[in-house]
Design an enzyme around this catalytic site. Structure first.
Site, PDB file in Angstrom:
ATOM      1  CG  HIS A   6      -2.009  -0.961   1.193  1.00 31.93           C
ATOM      2  ND1 HIS A   6      -3.256  -0.691   0.691  1.00 31.93           N
ATOM      3  CD2 HIS A   6      -2.040  -2.257   1.590  1.00 31.93           C
ATOM      4  CE1 HIS A   6      -4.015  -1.762   0.802  1.00 31.93           C
ATOM      5  NE2 HIS A   6      -3.301  -2.735   1.339  1.00 31.93           N
TER       6      HIS A   6
ATOM      7  CE  LYS B 193      -5.940  14.109   0.565  1.00 32.38           C
ATOM      8  NZ  LYS B 193      -6.273  12.846  -0.089  1.00 32.38           N
ATOM      9  NE  ARG B 194      -3.848  10.072  10.565  1.00 33.31           N
ATOM     10  CZ  ARG B 194      -3.548   9.083  11.399  1.00 33.31           C
ATOM     11  NH1 ARG B 194      -4.297   7.993  11.465  1.00 33.31           N
ATOM     12  NH2 ARG B 194      -2.485   9.164  12.195  1.00 33.31           N
TER      13      ARG B 194
ATOM     14  CE  LYS C 128      -1.996  10.808   3.645  1.00 36.93           C
ATOM     15  NZ  LYS C 128      -2.649   9.939   2.644  1.00 36.93           N
TER      16      LYS C 128
ATOM     17  CB  THR D 164      -9.837   5.405  -1.106  1.00 32.78           C
ATOM     18  OG1 THR D 164      -9.316   5.650   0.198  1.00 32.78           O
ATOM     19  CG2 THR D 164      -9.216   4.144  -1.653  1.00 32.78           C
TER      20      THR D 164
ATOM     21  CE  LYS E  66     -13.785   6.670   0.799  1.00 35.86           C
ATOM     22  NZ  LYS E  66     -13.026   6.720   2.074  1.00 35.86           N
TER      23      LYS E  66
HETATM   24  O1  73E Z   1      -2.567   5.845  -0.762  1.00 33.18           O
HETATM   25  C1  73E Z   1      -3.150   5.202   0.349  1.00 33.18           C
HETATM   26  C2  73E Z   1      -4.040   4.066  -0.143  1.00 33.18           C
HETATM   27  O2  73E Z   1      -5.127   4.585  -0.875  1.00 33.18           O
HETATM   28  C3  73E Z   1      -2.059   4.634   1.255  1.00 33.18           C
HETATM   29  O3  73E Z   1      -1.271   5.704   1.773  1.00 33.18           O
HETATM   30  C4  73E Z   1      -2.688   3.862   2.398  1.00 33.18           C
HETATM   31  O4  73E Z   1      -3.472   2.806   1.824  1.00 33.18           O
HETATM   32  C5  73E Z   1      -4.553   3.265   1.031  1.00 33.18           C
HETATM   33  C6  73E Z   1      -5.361   2.052   0.577  1.00 33.18           C
HETATM   34  O5  73E Z   1      -4.662   1.309  -0.370  1.00 33.18           O
HETATM   35  C7  73E Z   1      -1.675   3.288   3.311  1.00 33.18           C
HETATM   36  N1  73E Z   1      -1.773   3.205   4.659  1.00 33.18           N
HETATM   37  C8  73E Z   1      -0.670   2.608   5.085  1.00 33.18           C
HETATM   38  N2  73E Z   1       0.109   2.343   4.071  1.00 33.18           N
HETATM   39  N3  73E Z   1      -0.514   2.774   2.954  1.00 33.18           N
HETATM   40  C9  73E Z   1      -0.360   2.303   6.475  1.00 33.18           C
HETATM   41  C10 73E Z   1       0.929   1.945   6.844  1.00 33.18           C
HETATM   42  C11 73E Z   1       1.209   1.652   8.153  1.00 33.18           C
HETATM   43  C12 73E Z   1       0.220   1.715   9.109  1.00 33.18           C
HETATM   44  C13 73E Z   1      -1.060   2.068   8.745  1.00 33.18           C
HETATM   45  C14 73E Z   1      -1.366   2.355   7.426  1.00 33.18           C
END
Ligand code: 73E
Length: 777
Positions: free
Chosen positions: A325, A512-513, A518, A620, A624
């Site tokens: 991810h 978003k976070r 970002k 994501t 939305k």
């Molecule tokens: O771009 C997003 C993505 O849309 C990405 O940053 C996020 O996953 C979303 C779903 O695919 C994400 N979160 C984490 N890594 N990628 C993450 C890593 C460590 C702890 C918690 C979350």
């Protein structure tokens, strides 16, 4: 019993209340329990079908009562019931969101469960039942403060505890019970009901009253407390996991418990003949967080059932698949070998066996000596989880086309060269049930009126709206719905934040976070640039705009917290400036979460998706917003690329350096030069240090300033290229603003975004996983 009767009788039996005098929490429990009784007969596994298991440290399901009732087709009945008793159907909005996830990764897991159940795919979720979810956020003097999310105080009517199915999980220094709580995952229409199984850690020693003396009592309590600590709290870092002992314990805790419960099921059917295992189960690893499942399954098959390595490893490879991810280097999980061994001494030998097998395979491919370094699972005293996840599975996927390409070309290039067939893309999606049907009923009804309600389970049908894009009455209706949702949002914000926003302004939203990549700070700078431009007359004919932010910063992420304070200071300046009345407003909402998103997104005109190209794997929220008819103001990053490909670049606002351009700029990038040469850049950046704003003497703003112009030990100056993209961003933002004034042609763009959002349904994504990875289609 009829659903309505069931509610009343529950209220009477449990609380001795009538609907009229029940509290919202009591009503919530009664309605939910009545629905649970209603669904119980359909909640069972279909025998003889292969099942997929989604292992994830996070499931950000959001408030369940409305979505579950909608999927069971009981929502209207429930609303009528409440109204009949003089109760506002919105009463459950007081029941807080559960927050067992940080952001996109956990929310994606929840969308997948919804989509799979809706399309009758056997997919179950496995994770942790955190006692406390993601912290709640509020602002004090513009600074973020955190409090605990005690989500259980409303009760938990949607879970069923199954103590008889508990399993033992063993660490080097500790044994605990993992007790499962099952939640029904209700497909739309209520025909298929899958399960989300969340594990709670409990102590193994019952309190022994015979040994009731002080010493023993304390010991018993200590043992119990230490066990419960494992599932006590969700780590609040998104994209940046920390190498903490407790985190590894959490990961192993739910991985081991989930595997044990799956194996128990399997052995009950087949005894110890494991030759059917991978034909009956597929396990998807949601990022590397559950990757310790790989050596754990090997340990169980070899250690407990005496399978030889080759046979066990084949089962492992055929069963598991891995989703990546993020490419943020700091997020690629590694564990110190000493830590790993001390927490999981009986698992580590299996990590070594996998690593040895890898080395044999490398050798057979002619990769020898030093060339093996970049592959080794155990390397420089670290266990590399992503390497294990790629090597010991049959599939590795990214979450948007560009992200998968970046994995193949750069981040994981060496693995792609070795196993090109393992790599595949699964562009993320979102469920239109929550993100349209539930959160935007006026728009949902409007669409249904035009094209029927087939879109609820087949989002591609939105295409049929396209021919209506030139019908000005249709566009006027579409515009009216947006106006209505803005008014609703304003009322909600007035109540929550005490701020009155102007509902007839443009709504420009970034939610978003909070993370440097970002680039909320870029957004903030641009707002300041517009503000200064309005003040000195450089910016003319500006259509009044509300700039909205929502974001939580990880409590230990100092810079992210500085950015929140900075934006709150900007809001104070601008909202307090009488000259800006009727021109612009800025607001950072507190405690942004799934339920807040459901209110903000339908009201947005502009979706801010401004990450540095190549950093946001997918995103994501961008989907939305698109679905709800906002234009994207964004970079060519993550899924934005596929969004504009569908909706048309002419209907969105793309700006900034591309992945390739950033790469080319990398070595010659001098943010300080841009700062010195461009007075607009200098002016906004200087507000960090020239006394325009106060950071309460924390030094936070100076630190941000230095991060842009000087860099720090661990990174170069302006590592996310804010200053590079600043002017193009401001220009594009002013262009959207000008375009907005032509209300009809702007609404057409919004309408075409909705009409082209079909691809971004998580129904499409989950069917791709089902067909191409799990073979359960
Ligand atoms: O771009 C997003 C993505 O849309 C990405 O940053 C996020 O996953 C979303 C779903 O695919 C994400 N979160 C984490 N890594 N990628 C993450 C890593 C460590 C702890 C918690 C979350």
């Amino acid at each position: 019993m009829k659903f309505e009767k069931e509610i009343s009788s529950f209220l009477e039996l449990e609380y001795g209340k009538t609907p009229q005098d029940a509290t919202p929490t009591q009503l919530y429990n009664a309605v939910s329990k009545a629905a649970m009784r209603f669904l119980a007969p359909s909640w069972h596994k279909q025998p003889g079908k292969k099942r997929a298991c989604y292992f994830s440290a996070e499931f950000l399901v959001g408030r369940l009562v409305y979505s579950n009732l909608m999927n069971l087709r009981l929502l209207e009945k429930c609303e009528d019931y409440l109204k009949q008793h003089g109760i506002d159907p919105a009463v459950f909005e007081q029941i807080e969101d559960d927050a067992l996830g940080n952001g996109g990764l956990g929310r994606l897991a929840a969308c997948f469960l919804d989509s799979a159940a809706t399309h009758n795919l056997p997919l179950d979720g496995y994770g942790i039942r955190y006692r406390y979810g993601l912290f709640k956020q509020y602002f004090k003097d513009g600074f973020q403060k955190e409090t605990a999310d005690d989500w259980l105080r409303f009760g938990d009517p949607w879970s069923v505890c199954r103590p008889q199915e508990k399993v033992m999980v063993e660490f080097g220094d500790q044994k605990v019970w993992a007790v499962p709580y099952d939640m029904p995952v209700i497909g739309f229409g209520g025909k298929t009901i899958n399960t989300l199984r969340l594990w709670e850690a409990q102590g193994v020693n019952e309190f022994d009253f015979d040994l009731f003396n002080k010493q023993q009592y304390e010991l018993a309590v200590k043992e119990r407390d230490e066990a419960e600590w494992i599932s006590a709290v969700l780590y609040p870092n998104d994209d940046t996991p920390q190498g903490k002992r407790l985190r590894l314990k959490q990961q192993y805790f739910f991985s081991s418990a989930s595997l044990q419960s799956i194996l128990r099921e399997y052995v009950a059917r087949h005894g110890e003949d494991f030759s059917f295992f991978s034909q009956e189960y597929a396990i998807q690893l949601n990022d590397t967080h559950p990757t310790v499942s790989i050596p754990e399954l090997l340990r169980i098959l070899m250690g407990e059932y005496h399978l030889p390595f080759d046979q066990a490893f084949t089962i492992v490879k055929d069963t598991f698949a891995y989703t990546n991810h993020t490419i943020m280097a700091e997020a690629l999980e590694k564990w110190d070998v000493n830590l790993f061994v001390s927490v999981l001494p009986s698992v580590y030998p299996y990590v070594v066996m996998i690593d040895d097998s890898l080395k044999r395979e490398l050798r057979s491919c002619g990769i020898l000596g030093g060339d093996q370094e970049k592959y080794k699972i155990v390397c420089t005293n670290m266990v590399h989880m992503a390497r294990m996840a790629i090597y010991a599975t049959h599939s590795t996927n990214g979450v948007a086309r560009i992200h998968t390409e970046i994995l193949k070309d750069r981040v994981l290039h060496e693995w792609f060269s070795l196993y090109p067939d393992r790599f595949n893309n699964k562009t993320n999606g979102i469920t239109q049930r929550r993100w349209l049907a539930l959160c935007n009923r006026p728009l949902a009804d409007f669409i249904t009126q035009k094209i029927g309600d087939g879109w609820i389970t087949d989002l591609d049908q939105l295409e049929r709206l396209r021919p209506l894009a030139d019908d000005s009455t249709v566009l006027a209706q579409f515009m009216e719905i947006k106006a209505e949702k803005k008014k609703e949002l304003c009322a909600y914000i007035k109540e929550q934040e005490g701020v009155q926003l102007c509902a007839d302004f443009i709504f420009d939203v970034q939610i978003k976070r909070l993370h440097e990549y970002k680039r909320q700070l870029l957004n903030a700078f641009c707002i300041l640039d517009i503000y200064f431009g309005l003040k000195d007359g450089r910016v003319k004919d500006f259509y009044p705009t509300v700039f909205l932010f929502g974001a939580k910063a990880a409590p230990g992420y100092y810079r992210a917290k500085g950015i929140i304070k900075f934006i709150n200071e900007i809001a104070r300046l601008i909202n307090g400036d009488p000259k800006m009345k009727g021109k612009m407003q800025v607001l950072f909402v507190q405690n942004y979460n799934v339920s807040y998103a459901q209110k903000l997104i339908p009201a947005a005109d502009i979706s801010e998706q401004i990450s540095t190209a190549g950093t946001e794997a997918s995103g994501t929220s961008n989907m939305k917003f698109m679905l709800n008819g906002a234009v994207t103001l964004g970079t060519l990053d993550g899924a934005n690329i596929e969004i504009v490909e569908r909706a048309g670049e002419e209907n969105n606002y793309i700006f900034g350096a591309t992945v390739q351009e950033i790469e080319e700029a990398r070595d010659s990038y001098h943010p300080k030069k841009l700062y010195e040469e461009n007075p607009r850049i200098k002016r906004v950046v200087d507000t960090l240090i020239d006394g325009t704003f106060s950071d309460g003497k924390t030094g936070m703003f100076k630190e941000l300033y230095d991060s842009l112009l000087e860099g720090a030990d661990w990174h170069k100056a302006d590592q996310y290229y804010l200053l590079l993209d600043f002017i193009p961003y401001c220009e594009q933002r002013l262009k959207v603003n000008r375009d907005y004034a032509d209300r009809l042609s702007f609404t057409r763009k919004c309408f075409l975004n909705t009409a082209n959002a079909g691809k971004f349904s998580s129904d499409r994504t989950i069917m791709e996983y089902a067909n191409e990875i799990w073979d359960i289609g």
